[in-house]
Design an enzyme around this catalytic site. Sequence first.
Site, PDB file in Angstrom:
ATOM      1  N   ASP A  18     -15.535  35.434  -8.777  1.00  0.00           N
ATOM      2  CA  ASP A  18     -14.977  34.140  -9.194  1.00  0.00           C
ATOM      3  C   ASP A  18     -16.008  33.015  -9.077  1.00  0.00           C
ATOM      4  OD1 ASP A  18     -13.096  32.396 -10.103  1.00  0.00           O
ATOM      5  OD2 ASP A  18     -11.889  32.371  -8.281  1.00  0.00           O
ATOM      6  N   HIS A  35     -21.079  32.939 -17.109  1.00  0.00           N
ATOM      7  CA  HIS A  35     -20.750  34.374 -17.135  1.00  0.00           C
ATOM      8  C   HIS A  35     -22.036  35.203 -17.260  1.00  0.00           C
ATOM      9  CE1 HIS A  35     -16.555  33.572 -17.049  1.00  0.00           C
ATOM     10  NE2 HIS A  35     -16.467  33.088 -18.274  1.00  0.00           N
ATOM     11  N   LEU A 129     -22.706  56.593  -6.916  1.00  0.00           N
ATOM     12  CA  LEU A 129     -21.739  55.484  -6.839  1.00  0.00           C
ATOM     13  C   LEU A 129     -20.668  55.589  -7.922  1.00  0.00           C
ATOM     14  CD1 LEU A 129     -20.988  52.558  -5.765  1.00  0.00           C
ATOM     15  CD2 LEU A 129     -22.451  51.710  -7.613  1.00  0.00           C
TER      16      LEU A 129
HETATM   17  C1  FPP Z   1     -14.217  34.349 -12.919  1.00  0.00           C
HETATM   18  O1  FPP Z   1     -14.903  33.130 -13.010  1.00  0.00           O
HETATM   19  C2  FPP Z   1     -14.913  35.368 -13.684  1.00  0.00           C
HETATM   20  C3  FPP Z   1     -14.429  35.984 -14.786  1.00  0.00           C
HETATM   21  C4  FPP Z   1     -13.100  35.664 -15.355  1.00  0.00           C
HETATM   22  C5  FPP Z   1     -15.211  36.986 -15.518  1.00  0.00           C
HETATM   23  C6  FPP Z   1     -16.164  37.807 -14.698  1.00  0.00           C
HETATM   24  C7  FPP Z   1     -17.082  38.448 -15.655  1.00  0.00           C
HETATM   25  C8  FPP Z   1     -18.421  38.632 -15.489  1.00  0.00           C
HETATM   26  C9  FPP Z   1     -19.153  38.336 -14.243  1.00  0.00           C
HETATM   27  C10 FPP Z   1     -19.239  39.142 -16.613  1.00  0.00           C
HETATM   28  C11 FPP Z   1     -18.730  40.265 -17.455  1.00  0.00           C
HETATM   29  C12 FPP Z   1     -18.693  41.573 -16.801  1.00  0.00           C
HETATM   30  C13 FPP Z   1     -19.438  42.675 -17.134  1.00  0.00           C
HETATM   31  C14 FPP Z   1     -19.103  43.978 -16.519  1.00  0.00           C
HETATM   32  C15 FPP Z   1     -20.557  42.648 -18.059  1.00  0.00           C
HETATM   33  P1  FPP Z   1     -14.191  31.883 -13.682  1.00  0.00           P
HETATM   34  O2  FPP Z   1     -14.697  31.782 -15.070  1.00  0.00           O
HETATM   35  O3  FPP Z   1     -12.712  32.002 -13.534  1.00  0.00           O
HETATM   36  O4  FPP Z   1     -14.781  30.742 -12.780  1.00  0.00           O
HETATM   37  P2  FPP Z   1     -14.090  29.340 -12.453  1.00  0.00           P
HETATM   38  O5  FPP Z   1     -12.877  29.649 -11.622  1.00  0.00           O
HETATM   39  O6  FPP Z   1     -15.158  28.630 -11.693  1.00  0.00           O
HETATM   40  O7  FPP Z   1     -13.779  28.691 -13.774  1.00  0.00           O
END
Ligand code: FPP
Length: 240
Positions: A18, A35, A129
């Site tokens: 997050d 991201h 893993l």
């Molecule tokens: C939460 O941060 C994160 C997500 C909803 C997406 C997580 C995805 C990745 C790290 C990349 C894609 C994955 C792969 C496997 C290539 P948020 O956007 O909700 O953050 P915020 O709460 O600060 O807005």
Amino acid sequence: MSEEFGNKLPRHVAIIMDGNGRWAKAHALQVAAGHRKGVETLRGIIRESSDIGIEALTLYAFSTENWKRSPAEVGALMNLLLEYFTSEIDELNEKNVCIRILGDKAGLPDAQREAVTQAEKRTESNTGLKLNIAINYGARAEMLSAVRAIAAQVEKGELRPQDITEETIAGALYTHDLPDVDLLIRTSGEMRLSNFLLYQCAYAEMTFPTVLWPDFSLADYHAALSAFGRRDRRFGGRKE
Ligand code: FPP
């Protein structure tokens, strides 16, 4: 195993990555850049988990609720997924990593569904893993599909209701052959499960570092693992 982790590594680590959006905002960047930086963090954590001998690592990449985000953000995440599963697969395969997708693959766009299915096929006999990536995943949807599968067995007369056990339920989840989650990490200081592995986290130790996911370092990961090594897990019992 290293003394650093109290000689007690979790078998199964689950991570809610997050804070990508907040990281992007803090750097005056578009959310997609957050991201993208998050994927760099994820690469390092996967490599480290494999190197130190974690048995299973489960990452929450895209929830069933994330479709509600703007088309631009959903598109950026889908592009990153496609890019990741095509560019990283050789290295992951060389590292003997076994990839599995948790979630409803049928709901993904064709290209992403094909890429993740290929990655699973190519690495299915690897013995290192167990890397589980939750995509289009929701724990309630997972439980619903498990209940339907069990009900279908009962309807066909293959299973009596009184023979349904906790193991029957665990066995009908996406995670059927994985150990329960030992350690759940959610970055960015938020303290919620957000519909992630609700059944599997029954006895998980949890940690909520305040660092945003793109800044989550190997030192932060080691700190979470060391803290786990110091926890006293009683699973509802009592130590005399
Ligand atoms: C939460 O941060 C994160 C997500 C909803 C997406 C997580 C995805 C990745 C790290 C990349 C894609 C994955 C792969 C496997 C290539 P948020 O956007 O909700 O953050 P915020 O709460 O600060 O807005």
